[in-house]
Design a protein around this motif. Structure first.
Motif, PDB file in Angstrom:
ATOM      1  N   ILE A  91       0.868  -1.181   0.000  1.00 54.69           N
ATOM      2  CA  ILE A  91       0.000   0.000   0.000  1.00 54.69           C
ATOM      3  C   ILE A  91       0.897   1.220   0.000  1.00 54.69           C
ATOM      4  CG2 ILE A  91      -1.687   1.313   1.342  1.00 54.69           C
ATOM      5  CD1 ILE A  91      -2.810  -1.319   2.346  1.00 54.69           C
ATOM      6  N   SER A  92       0.713   2.100  -0.949  1.00 50.20           N
ATOM      7  CA  SER A  92       1.610   3.244  -1.106  1.00 50.20           C
ATOM      8  C   SER A  92       1.458   4.256   0.020  1.00 50.20           C
ATOM      9  CB  SER A  92       1.363   3.917  -2.461  1.00 50.20           C
ATOM     10  OG  SER A  92      -0.003   4.277  -2.596  1.00 50.20           O
ATOM     11  N   ASP A  93       0.238   4.514   0.466  1.00 44.87           N
ATOM     12  CA  ASP A  93      -0.019   5.452   1.554  1.00 44.87           C
ATOM     13  C   ASP A  93      -0.913   4.764   2.573  1.00 44.87           C
ATOM     14  OD1 ASP A  93       1.242   7.977   0.580  1.00 44.87           O
ATOM     15  OD2 ASP A  93      -0.165   7.657  -1.069  1.00 44.87           O
ATOM     16  N   GLY A  94      -0.541   4.885   3.826  1.00 39.94           N
ATOM     17  CA  GLY A  94      -1.358   4.244   4.835  1.00 39.94           C
ATOM     18  C   GLY A  94      -0.786   4.409   6.224  1.00 39.94           C
ATOM     19  N   ILE A  95      -1.420   3.743   7.185  1.00 40.79           N
ATOM     20  CA  ILE A  95      -0.985   3.769   8.574  1.00 40.79           C
ATOM     21  C   ILE A  95      -0.833   2.334   9.063  1.00 40.79           C
ATOM     22  CG2 ILE A  95      -1.956   6.029   9.138  1.00 40.79           C
ATOM     23  CD1 ILE A  95      -4.446   4.650  10.167  1.00 40.79           C
ATOM     24  N   GLN A  96      -0.073   2.149  10.139  1.00 39.01           N
ATOM     25  CA  GLN A  96       0.207   0.793  10.596  1.00 39.01           C
ATOM     26  C   GLN A  96       0.471   0.783  12.095  1.00 39.01           C
ATOM     27  OE1 GLN A  96       3.811  -0.526   8.698  1.00 39.01           O
ATOM     28  NE2 GLN A  96       4.999   1.213   9.409  1.00 39.01           N
ATOM     29  N   VAL A  97       0.302  -0.401  12.691  1.00 37.49           N
ATOM     30  CA  VAL A  97       0.693  -0.641  14.081  1.00 37.49           C
ATOM     31  C   VAL A  97       1.275  -2.051  14.166  1.00 37.49           C
ATOM     32  CG1 VAL A  97      -1.014   0.904  15.131  1.00 37.49           C
ATOM     33  CG2 VAL A  97      -1.608  -1.493  14.690  1.00 37.49           C
ATOM     34  N   PRO A  98       2.204  -2.289  15.090  1.00 35.81           N
ATOM     35  CA  PRO A  98       2.724  -3.656  15.271  1.00 35.81           C
ATOM     36  C   PRO A  98       1.690  -4.541  15.960  1.00 35.81           C
ATOM     37  CG  PRO A  98       3.697  -2.156  16.874  1.00 35.81           C
ATOM     38  CD  PRO A  98       2.903  -1.308  15.938  1.00 35.81           C
ATOM     39  N   VAL A  99       1.776  -5.825  15.706  1.00 37.93           N
ATOM     40  CA  VAL A  99       0.852  -6.809  16.278  1.00 37.93           C
ATOM     41  C   VAL A  99       1.660  -7.827  17.072  1.00 37.93           C
ATOM     42  CG1 VAL A  99      -0.918  -8.534  15.793  1.00 37.93           C
ATOM     43  CG2 VAL A  99      -0.741  -6.485  14.361  1.00 37.93           C
ATOM     44  N   LYS A 100       1.227  -8.103  18.286  1.00 37.16           N
ATOM     45  CA  LYS A 100       1.933  -9.061  19.138  1.00 37.16           C
ATOM     46  C   LYS A 100       1.824 -10.478  18.585  1.00 37.16           C
ATOM     47  CE  LYS A 100       1.212  -6.446  23.408  1.00 37.16           C
ATOM     48  NZ  LYS A 100       0.610  -6.471  24.781  1.00 37.16           N
ATOM     49  N   ALA A 101       2.886 -11.262  18.797  1.00 32.66           N
ATOM     50  CA  ALA A 101       2.915 -12.638  18.303  1.00 32.66           C
ATOM     51  C   ALA A 101       1.861 -13.493  18.983  1.00 32.66           C
ATOM     52  CB  ALA A 101       4.314 -13.235  18.520  1.00 32.66           C
ATOM     53  N   GLN A 102       1.667 -13.284  20.282  1.00 30.37           N
ATOM     54  CA  GLN A 102       0.675 -14.098  20.987  1.00 30.37           C
ATOM     55  C   GLN A 102      -0.740 -13.809  20.523  1.00 30.37           C
ATOM     56  OE1 GLN A 102       2.881 -12.046  22.360  1.00 30.37           O
ATOM     57  NE2 GLN A 102       2.093 -10.923  24.153  1.00 30.37           N
ATOM     58  N   THR A 103      -0.975 -12.590  20.031  1.00 30.25           N
ATOM     59  CA  THR A 103      -2.299 -12.256  19.499  1.00 30.25           C
ATOM     60  C   THR A 103      -2.587 -13.072  18.244  1.00 30.25           C
ATOM     61  OG1 THR A 103      -2.135  -9.995  20.371  1.00 30.25           O
ATOM     62  CG2 THR A 103      -3.772 -10.398  18.646  1.00 30.25           C
ATOM     63  N   ILE A 104      -1.574 -13.234  17.393  1.00 25.42           N
ATOM     64  CA  ILE A 104      -1.769 -13.997  16.159  1.00 25.42           C
ATOM     65  C   ILE A 104      -1.952 -15.478  16.473  1.00 25.42           C
ATOM     66  CG2 ILE A 104      -0.704 -14.632  13.961  1.00 25.42           C
ATOM     67  CD1 ILE A 104       0.800 -11.990  14.043  1.00 25.42           C
ATOM     68  N   ASN A 105      -1.210 -15.976  17.427  1.00 27.26           N
ATOM     69  CA  ASN A 105      -1.262 -17.401  17.754  1.00 27.26           C
ATOM     70  C   ASN A 105      -2.469 -17.776  18.600  1.00 27.26           C
ATOM     71  OD1 ASN A 105       1.148 -17.956  16.366  1.00 27.26           O
ATOM     72  ND2 ASN A 105       2.378 -17.262  18.115  1.00 27.26           N
ATOM     73  N   SER A 106      -3.279 -16.774  18.975  1.00 31.03           N
ATOM     74  CA  SER A 106      -4.442 -17.070  19.818  1.00 31.03           C
ATOM     75  C   SER A 106      -5.571 -17.728  19.031  1.00 31.03           C
ATOM     76  CB  SER A 106      -4.954 -15.789  20.480  1.00 31.03           C
ATOM     77  OG  SER A 106      -5.445 -14.890  19.499  1.00 31.03           O
ATOM     78  N   GLY A 107      -5.486 -17.671  17.709  1.00 31.13           N
ATOM     79  CA  GLY A 107      -6.503 -18.306  16.877  1.00 31.13           C
ATOM     80  C   GLY A 107      -7.598 -17.376  16.406  1.00 31.13           C
ATOM     81  N   HIS A 108      -7.700 -16.191  16.998  1.00 30.27           N
ATOM     82  CA  HIS A 108      -8.702 -15.209  16.577  1.00 30.27           C
ATOM     83  C   HIS A 108      -8.094 -13.835  16.782  1.00 30.27           C
ATOM     84  CE1 HIS A 108     -12.566 -13.363  15.824  1.00 30.27           C
ATOM     85  NE2 HIS A 108     -12.503 -12.727  16.980  1.00 30.27           N
ATOM     86  N   ILE A 109      -8.082 -13.018  15.749  1.00 32.07           N
ATOM     87  CA  ILE A 109      -7.369 -11.736  15.788  1.00 32.07           C
ATOM     88  C   ILE A 109      -8.363 -10.594  15.561  1.00 32.07           C
ATOM     89  CG2 ILE A 109      -5.387 -10.451  14.905  1.00 32.07           C
ATOM     90  CD1 ILE A 109      -4.507 -13.143  13.576  1.00 32.07           C
ATOM     91  N   PRO A 110      -8.998 -10.080  16.615  1.00 32.56           N
ATOM     92  CA  PRO A 110      -9.931  -8.964  16.441  1.00 32.56           C
ATOM     93  C   PRO A 110      -9.181  -7.639  16.321  1.00 32.56           C
ATOM     94  CG  PRO A 110      -9.843  -9.567  18.732  1.00 32.56           C
ATOM     95  CD  PRO A 110      -8.954 -10.546  18.004  1.00 32.56           C
ATOM     96  N   PHE A 111      -9.785  -6.695  15.670  1.00 31.63           N
ATOM     97  CA  PHE A 111      -9.184  -5.361  15.532  1.00 31.63           C
ATOM     98  C   PHE A 111     -10.285  -4.310  15.475  1.00 31.63           C
ATOM     99  CE2 PHE A 111     -10.029  -6.690  11.200  1.00 31.63           C
ATOM    100  CZ  PHE A 111     -10.570  -5.555  10.622  1.00 31.63           C
ATOM    101  N   SER A 112      -9.914  -3.088  15.766  1.00 30.83           N
ATOM    102  CA  SER A 112     -10.809  -1.933  15.600  1.00 30.83           C
ATOM    103  C   SER A 112      -9.970  -0.706  15.302  1.00 30.83           C
ATOM    104  CB  SER A 112     -11.666  -1.715  16.847  1.00 30.83           C
ATOM    105  OG  SER A 112     -10.857  -1.384  17.955  1.00 30.83           O
ATOM    106  N   VAL A 113     -10.514   0.196  14.494  1.00 32.40           N
ATOM    107  CA  VAL A 113      -9.802   1.407  14.081  1.00 32.40           C
ATOM    108  C   VAL A 113     -10.752   2.590  14.218  1.00 32.40           C
ATOM    109  CG1 VAL A 113      -8.471   2.539  12.260  1.00 32.40           C
ATOM    110  CG2 VAL A 113      -8.522   0.026  12.392  1.00 32.40           C
ATOM    111  N   VAL A 114     -10.253   3.670  14.792  1.00 30.98           N
ATOM    112  CA  VAL A 114     -11.021   4.911  14.882  1.00 30.98           C
ATOM    113  C   VAL A 114     -10.281   5.965  14.056  1.00 30.98           C
ATOM    114  CG1 VAL A 114     -11.939   6.710  16.376  1.00 30.98           C
ATOM    115  CG2 VAL A 114     -11.900   4.325  17.156  1.00 30.98           C
ATOM    116  N   LEU A 115     -10.942   6.475  13.021  1.00 28.86           N
ATOM    117  CA  LEU A 115     -10.340   7.470  12.129  1.00 28.86           C
ATOM    118  C   LEU A 115     -11.160   8.747  12.148  1.00 28.86           C
ATOM    119  CD1 LEU A 115      -9.454   5.423   8.903  1.00 28.86           C
ATOM    120  CD2 LEU A 115      -7.884   6.218  10.662  1.00 28.86           C
ATOM    121  N   ASP A 116     -10.458   9.869  12.151  1.00 25.31           N
ATOM    122  CA  ASP A 116     -11.089  11.181  11.990  1.00 25.31           C
ATOM    123  C   ASP A 116     -10.388  11.841  10.810  1.00 25.31           C
ATOM    124  OD1 ASP A 116     -12.524  13.466  12.244  1.00 25.31           O
ATOM    125  OD2 ASP A 116     -11.785  14.012  14.241  1.00 25.31           O
TER     126      ASP A 116
END
Length: 451
Positions: free
Chosen positions: A192-217
């Motif tokens: 993606i040429s323009d965007g935003i990002q955050v790091p994700v913990k390894a244990q979050t990925i290995n938990s089997g379900h990875i929920p997320f939420s984003v608040v944009l203004d």
């Protein structure tokens, strides 16, 4: 009984000057000549419309461009080894697994405003977005990737935006139970040429379900759109602009539009064109074909595009000139009052200037009122001119009525969309029938000249 020599002799000049056929030929040539300024006016309209688009781009560069939200996607880097030619050694590098969400929910509220730049108006907006969903962990067997090569500790969630300048404050992204302020994407590995990002913990990925939420203004101009990248997507957009246009590959399943604004809901399942995961092409999401086939959203339209309507009106210019000249010519024959060819030129010039009046006034007061002003001015000018030529107010009044009918007919056609061709064809048929009716009252054998 008078002899032939006693008959009044008519000079060749007088016969040519009063010839009906020659007059008709001149009118035909004049109509062709008037096509030239008509084309110039259409070029002028195109130039003014181009200037409007240029102003929109300038304002967008200062405010923020149309916004398209891409993703989010989950990127998990992994190491790979490849055989180097002509050696037994292996080269290593890094690629990323790209994951698309299983579920995606988006709610957006669009608050519009109009910015003024000279005579032009540009629609801009502020929008608050709440994005939520979830990922499933990658299926490494299907990707044929060794689990020992996957770098879960460097995983990140990436959300694309068209113009980061429109981000009004730090976006908050929550993955699992961790909320973080997002940072810009600086590398091309994200796809993606323009965007935003955050790091994700390894244990979050290995938990089997990875929920997320984003608040944009965010803020943008004219258009807000999204991409269908999830297995199950629902998007709800509300706004206060009463003239929305829903565009893209998917139209809303539910919509409401009134004077107070609009609301629209998209619900999509099992129809995304991209796979849930891949590890080969980093630019797949940003591909033009992908964007075209997955995009949908809402565009805030100007209620009246005066340039488009003025252009449509100008394309009927030749028809107006022909009907006006034919009506004036029949008036000559029926009333036996001659109108000089130079007067035809002046009347044609007035009908051409009509379009410059329409264009200039429409930029200031809108198309509808400009059409009324330009039509009244042109009809009044031609009618008073004919009254002075024919010395007959009744004939000039009748001609003013004919012009009013013609300009009213053109206005109706321009305002119509789906039925413009049918209404125009019927009206032209009626006009031809009326001309045939009035022309049959003229004895063309005896009218070899116009008195």
């Amino acid at each position: 009984m008078k002899s032939f020599e006693d008959q009044p002799q008519v000079s060749l000049y007088d016969r040519l000057r009063n010839s009906v056929l020659l007059k008709l030929a001149f009118i035909g040539i004049l109509i062709l000549v008037l096509l030239i300024p008509t084309v110039w006016i259409q070029n002028l309209i195109t130039e003014r419309a181009g200037r409007q688009n240029e102003v929109i781009r300038e304002v967008a560069a200062s405010w923020s461009d149309s916004q398209q939200v891409k993703g989010p996607t989950l990127l998990i880097p992994y190491r790979y080894y490849s055989q180097v030619k002509d050696t037994s050694k292996k080269a290593n590098g890094q690629l990323s697994i790209h994951l698309l969400p299983d579920v995606l929910h988006i709610k957006a509220n669009v608050q519009s405003s109009v910015l003024h730049r000279g005579i032009f108006n540009v629609i801009v907006y502020n929008s608050k977005l709440n994005i939520a969903g979830s990922f499933s962990p990658p299926d490494l067997r299907k990707l044929n990737i060794d689990p020992n090569l996957v770098m879960y500790d460097k995983a990140r969630l990436v959300l694309g935006m068209t113009d980061l300048k429109g981000l009004k404050n730090a976006a908050v992204i929550t993955v699992g139970d961790t909320a973080q302020n997002a940072e810009p994407v600086f590398d091309s590995d994200a796809g993606i040429s323009d965007g935003i990002q955050v790091p994700v913990k390894a244990q979050t990925i290995n938990s089997g379900h990875i929920p997320f939420s984003v608040v944009l203004d965010i803020k943008g101009s004219q258009k807000l759109s999204f991409m269908q990248l999830s297995q199950n997507t629902d998007v709800e957009v509300t706004g206060d602009w009463p003239h929305p246009s829903f565009e893209g590959r998917y139209l809303p399943d539910e919509r409401t539009v009134d004077a107070k604004g609009f609301s629209a809901v998209w619900k999509m399942a099992f129809n995304r064109i991209l796979p849930r995961q891949w590890a080969t092409d980093a630019t797949l999401i940003n591909d033009d074909k992908t964007i075209e086939q997955t995009s949908f959203g809402v565009k805030l339209l100007q209620p009246v595009d005066q340039y488009q309507q003025t252009m449509r009106t100008s394309k009927y210019g030749v028809l107006i000139i022909i009907l006006t000249f034919v009506s004036l010519f029949l008036t000559e024959l029926i009333r036996q009052q001659r109108v000089h060819v130079f007067n035809y030129v002046l009347i044609g010039a007035a009908m051409v200037v009509y379009y410059t009046l329409l264009l200039s006034f429409s930029e200031q007061i809108g198309y509808n009122l400009a059409y009324l002003v330009a039509s009244i001015a042109t009809i009044g000018l031609i009618s008073f001119f004919l009254a002075s030529i024919l010395k007959n107010k009744g004939a000039a009044t009748l001609f003013a009525f004919i012009l009013t009918v013609i300009y009213g007919f053109i206005y109706i056609i321009v305002r119509l969309e789906d039925y413009a061709l049918m209404v125009g064809s019927i009206a032209l048929f009626i006009i031809v029938a009326m001309l045939m009716y009035f022309s049959h009252k003229i004895n063309w054998d005896k009218r070899d000249s116009v008195n």
